[in-house]
Each structure stands twice: as C-alpha cells, then as structure tokens.
Enzyme design. Structure first.
Site, PDB file in Angstrom:
ATOM      1  N   TYR A 162       1.667   1.799 -11.862  1.00 21.56           N
ATOM      2  CA  TYR A 162       2.961   1.075 -12.118  1.00 21.56           C
ATOM      3  C   TYR A 162       3.374   1.437 -13.637  1.00 21.56           C
ATOM      4  CZ  TYR A 162       2.189  -2.466  -8.516  1.00 21.56           C
ATOM      5  OH  TYR A 162       2.165  -2.798  -7.071  1.00 21.56           O
ATOM      6  N   SER A 183      11.653   3.257  -0.785  1.00 24.82           N
ATOM      7  CA  SER A 183      10.772   1.902  -0.583  1.00 24.82           C
ATOM      8  C   SER A 183      11.271   0.562  -1.099  1.00 24.82           C
ATOM      9  CB  SER A 183       9.366   2.115  -1.060  1.00 24.82           C
ATOM     10  OG  SER A 183       8.580   1.041  -1.132  1.00 24.82           O
ATOM     11  N   PRO A 200      -0.267   2.212  -0.885  1.00 23.54           N
ATOM     12  CA  PRO A 200      -1.041   1.395  -1.878  1.00 23.54           C
ATOM     13  C   PRO A 200      -0.979  -0.109  -1.616  1.00 23.54           C
ATOM     14  CG  PRO A 200       1.083   2.328  -2.922  1.00 23.54           C
ATOM     15  CD  PRO A 200       0.789   2.623  -1.522  1.00 23.54           C
ATOM     16  N   GLY A 244       8.255  -1.382   6.346  1.00 24.53           N
ATOM     17  CA  GLY A 244       8.401  -2.058   7.647  1.00 24.53           C
ATOM     18  C   GLY A 244       7.989  -1.041   8.761  1.00 24.53           C
ATOM     19  N   ILE A 245       7.047   0.086   8.722  1.00 25.82           N
ATOM     20  CA  ILE A 245       6.561   0.683   9.775  1.00 25.82           C
ATOM     21  C   ILE A 245       5.333  -0.103  10.342  1.00 25.82           C
ATOM     22  CG2 ILE A 245       5.396   2.773  10.319  1.00 25.82           C
ATOM     23  CD1 ILE A 245       6.869   4.152   8.329  1.00 25.82           C
ATOM     24  N   ASP A 303       8.678   4.741   3.096  1.00 27.61           N
ATOM     25  CA  ASP A 303       7.807   3.395   2.939  1.00 27.61           C
ATOM     26  C   ASP A 303       8.429   2.080   3.156  1.00 27.61           C
ATOM     27  OD1 ASP A 303       5.041   1.945   1.896  1.00 27.61           O
ATOM     28  OD2 ASP A 303       6.915   1.352   0.961  1.00 27.61           O
ATOM     29  N   SER A 361      -4.121   1.477  -5.065  1.00 26.72           N
ATOM     30  CA  SER A 361      -3.366   0.991  -6.058  1.00 26.72           C
ATOM     31  C   SER A 361      -3.870   0.605  -7.459  1.00 26.72           C
ATOM     32  CB  SER A 361      -3.006  -0.346  -5.365  1.00 26.72           C
ATOM     33  OG  SER A 361      -2.116  -1.331  -6.408  1.00 26.72           O
ATOM     34  N   THR A 419       5.099   3.543  -9.226  1.00 30.81           N
ATOM     35  CA  THR A 419       5.936   2.590  -8.679  1.00 30.81           C
ATOM     36  C   THR A 419       6.865   1.848  -9.832  1.00 30.81           C
ATOM     37  OG1 THR A 419       4.295   1.844  -7.065  1.00 30.81           O
ATOM     38  CG2 THR A 419       5.903   0.241  -7.564  1.00 30.81           C
ATOM     39  N   LYS A 456       8.125   5.734  -6.619  1.00 32.76           N
ATOM     40  CA  LYS A 456       8.161   4.957  -5.303  1.00 32.76           C
ATOM     41  C   LYS A 456       9.151   3.976  -5.663  1.00 32.76           C
ATOM     42  CE  LYS A 456       5.261   2.273  -2.407  1.00 32.76           C
ATOM     43  NZ  LYS A 456       5.598   1.046  -3.024  1.00 32.76           N
ATOM     44  N   HIS A 468       9.400  -1.818  -1.324  1.00 27.30           N
ATOM     45  CA  HIS A 468       8.205  -2.564  -1.580  1.00 27.30           C
ATOM     46  C   HIS A 468       7.780  -3.617  -0.433  1.00 27.30           C
ATOM     47  CE1 HIS A 468       5.724  -3.114  -5.216  1.00 27.30           C
ATOM     48  NE2 HIS A 468       4.958  -3.901  -4.659  1.00 27.30           N
TER      49      HIS A 468
END
Length: 416
Positions: free
Chosen positions: A169, A307, A116, A342-343, A340, A145, A195, A285, A309
């Site tokens: 959220y 994650s 998202p 940094g990829i 999740d 998102s 999240t 998340k 974020h």
C-alpha cells in the site's frame, strides 16, 4: 376429418434381472477423508461458497463476501460479467487450448493468479500458506498482501519455487515500506503490486455490524456463531495468534488500522519513491480511468491492475470489466494489464481476456475455496476455473489466450 394416431403396442414386461440390477447398484464406500469428499462434490465456485458459508463464522465469511456500503458495485460486477456473450466458433480442430500466459516477467500455466487478501488466517487457519502452496503447485502466481497474516518469509517458504508477488500500500511510514520492499526482494518476490485506491478505508457495513477487529474479540455472539463450526474453532484455538504479520504492532477495528496506516494526502510523488526503491516489475493496482492510466505509466509503472478493490472501497465505482477497454485504449497494446474484481467463473476470465486483459486475479473465489477446505479447497478452485476456461476456449475456437479478442465476445454496453 382428423386422423387418430395409431395406438402403440403395449410394452412387453418381464421380471427384473437380478444380475443386471446388481451391476447398476454401485455404492461407493464412505471416504475417510471428509475434506476431500466435501470438495469433490463442488461443481463450481458457487458450490464452494455455499460450503464456506456453512463452515465459517459469520464475521469471517462476511469479510470475504461483503463490500462497501450498499454493495452496488459488487452486485453490478456480477451483472456485467453475466451480460457478456461468448461467441462460439465451429470446426477449428482444437484438441486442447494452451492456457498459459507470460506476465510480470514470468510464465504462468493459467491466465489467472491469486490476488492479495488481508486477514486471511481468519478465514482458515492455513491462510496464505495454503494459497501460496496451491498456487505454486498449479504453476500460477500468488500475491501476498501487506495486510496478510503470514510474513513475507513464511509465505516464500510455502511458495517454494513458485512465482510470487508482493502487494504494497501507499502509506505514510517510508521506513517500514522500504523494509517490506527489501524483504520482498530478498525473498524472491518477482513483482511489486502497489495498491493506490485506499487513501482511507471503505465503509464495509457488514464488518461494522459484525464488530470485526484484529485480534478477534470473543463475545457471546461470536462464540455461539463459531461453536457449531468445530473445525474452525479448534484451528483458531490451537494455532498461533492471529495478527497482520507485516504490521505486528497493529490492533483494533479494521477501519482504524487502515486509516492509521494510510494518508489521504499521498500523491504521485510517493509512487515515484516506490518506483525508485523497487528494481523489479511494478504494477499499479486500482486503475479505472484513462487519466489514471496515463499518470501511473508516466510515473514508471511496468503494468496496471484494473480493479475497484472488489467493490470494497468506493461504492458506485465503475465495474472493472467495463473500465477495462478504456484503460487498454489509453495504455496501448504493449502494456501488460491485469483485470481484478468480481471473477468467480472461468467464463469471467475468458471475457476479461477478450476485452483487453493479459491476465486476471481471483480474490473472493480463492477465499471461498480456502474457507471450504484449506489448501485442498484452493486447489479445487484453481482446478474448477481451469476446466471452465478450457471448455469455453475450446467452444470458442481459441487455441491460445491471444486468440481471445473483442471480436470473440458481445458486450451490450460496448454496442453502437
């Protein structure tokens, strides 16, 4: 006494053969589709990032590219991924590995989906519609998102029969949250990704310095910055106004919008309420520790998203990949875990799968493709990452993603 080497016989010379030379001179005709030509030259996501930076105004590019404070977590994530060694295994007779994964009650053709992202149409006018359509064509999930710039229903239409998730959220307005949950369920979103790492907005200094607002404010600086990027400028002026589609009455700078939505006093009880309101698959998340792993699972989460974020919330937070083994150990082998943050390469995906993830999400990488070329750019990101995963798994002797285990890699921070 040294023996002098025998002198080579001089090369025999001849005049160039015109026919042979002509066969080598194969100049392709210029491609009328400049977007396709541009994207075809990109060999990896880093190339697409460079294209995106050229074609996108600085505030939009920096919103994607930046992170919180000094961006230490974001920088360290790259260092950690690069530190992992992938171990080759020979003579396993694998012609083509199976990259497919079952996740969140559905089947994905590839071991990654689209994360998202907010403010997406600011990066490119095609926005979430481009991401959803490209993901559906590739057979992977797309996550919309709460702070997306296309509505739940519009994105569902772009996704068609594709697998789609909705990200919510934890926020203070229960009525609006319930409305979004009900609309997502009615529009065929198969999973809810909640999240929980945003009680307040992270201090994203690039956005502060660039004066990021919604809707965007046109100043002499932003006009000059965008003027030499005519395609972006044309799209911005000739499409519908840019808003958070699920937050239609929102306006102002991004931290103020976020902090107006969220409440630092929110607790597990709020997550329990969402669990009671959503009947489908629920993933939490923002998990980075064993303690929060247990709390989320005890509250009723079906799965977890490890994650930080993307380094955009708490600078100096743990790197997701390093946190992953601890979360897996606490959750056990049967809880679906998604990695999740940094990829940017297929090798990153392989490393995450080997270290305990069942699936991964791409955020910045997807947006680099979007900025570089809309839907076609997103499709190019998916294609490049799939190729990289395929090559890595083949060289590692992995016939399926389940063959990727901690024994498939060496991570210096896990040794001894």
């Amino acid at each position: 006494m040294a023996v002098l080497p025998t002198r080579l016989t001089p090369l025999a010379r001849r005049l160039p053969d015109v026919k042979e030379l002509a066969s080598l001179m194969r100049f392709g005709a210029p491609r009328a589709d400049r977007r396709a030509a541009r994207l075809s030259k990109a060999a990896d996501v880093a190339d697409l990032r460079r294209i995106a930076k050229r074609r996108t105004p600085t505030p939009a590019f920096d919103y994607v590219d930046g992170a919180a404070k000094r961006e230490l977590t974001h920088t360290r994530a790259r260092e950690v991924f690069d530190s992992v060694e992938l171990l080759p295994r020979i003579l396993h007779g694998i012609a083509e590995p199976d990259l497919s994964v079952d996740i969140a009650g559905a089947h994905s053709a590839l071991p990654f989906g689209i994360a998202p992202t907010g403010f997406t149409r600011f990066m490119h006018a095609e926005g979430e519609n481009a991401g959803a359509a490209a993901a559906a064509a590739a057979g992977i999930p797309f996550t919309l998102s709460t702070m997306g710039t296309r509505s739940i229903e519009e994105t569902a239409a772009s996704s068609g029969d594709g697998d789609r998730w909705f990200q919510l959220y934890l926020w203070r307005d229960r009525d609006r949250a319930r409305d979004l949950i009900e609309r997502a369920a009615a529009s065929g979103y198969g999973a809810l990704v909640v999240t929980v790492d945003t009680p307040v907005a992270g201090q994203r200094l690039r956005d502060v310095r660039n004066g990021m607002t919604i809707p965007p404010q046109l100043t002499p600086k932003t006009v000059v910055d965008a003027a030499w990027r005519p395609e972006w400028w044309f799209n911005f002026l000739t499409t519908d106004p840019l808003t958070f589609a699920s937050l239609s009455d929102s306006a102002g700078d991004l931290p103020s919008i976020i902090n107006g939505m969220f409440d630092p006093t929110l607790s597990l009880k709020d997550l329990e309420w969402i669990r009671s309101a959503w009947k489908g698959q629920l993933f939490v998340k923002g998990i980075l520790t064993a303690e929060d792993t247990r709390r989320a699972l005890d509250t009723g989460a079906d799965g977890l998203v490890v994650s930080n974020h993307g380094g955009r919330q708490l600078d100096r937070a743990p790197v997701s990949l390093q946190a992953l083994p601890g979360v897996r150990a606490e959750a056990g082998p049967d809880v679906p875990i998604i990695l999740d943050s940094g990829i940017t390469t297929g090798e990153d995906i392989v490393a995450a799968l080997a270290l305990g993830a069942d699936f991964t999400l791409i955020g910045r990488a997807y947006l680099y493709g979007l900025m570089a070329g809309g839907q076609e750019g997103v499709a190019r990101v998916i294609e490049l990452l799939a190729q990289e995963v395929t090559v890595a798994m083949t060289l590692m002797g992995a016939a399926t993603t389940k063959d990727l285990t901690p024994d498939s890699v060496r991570a210096p921070w896990l040794q001894g």
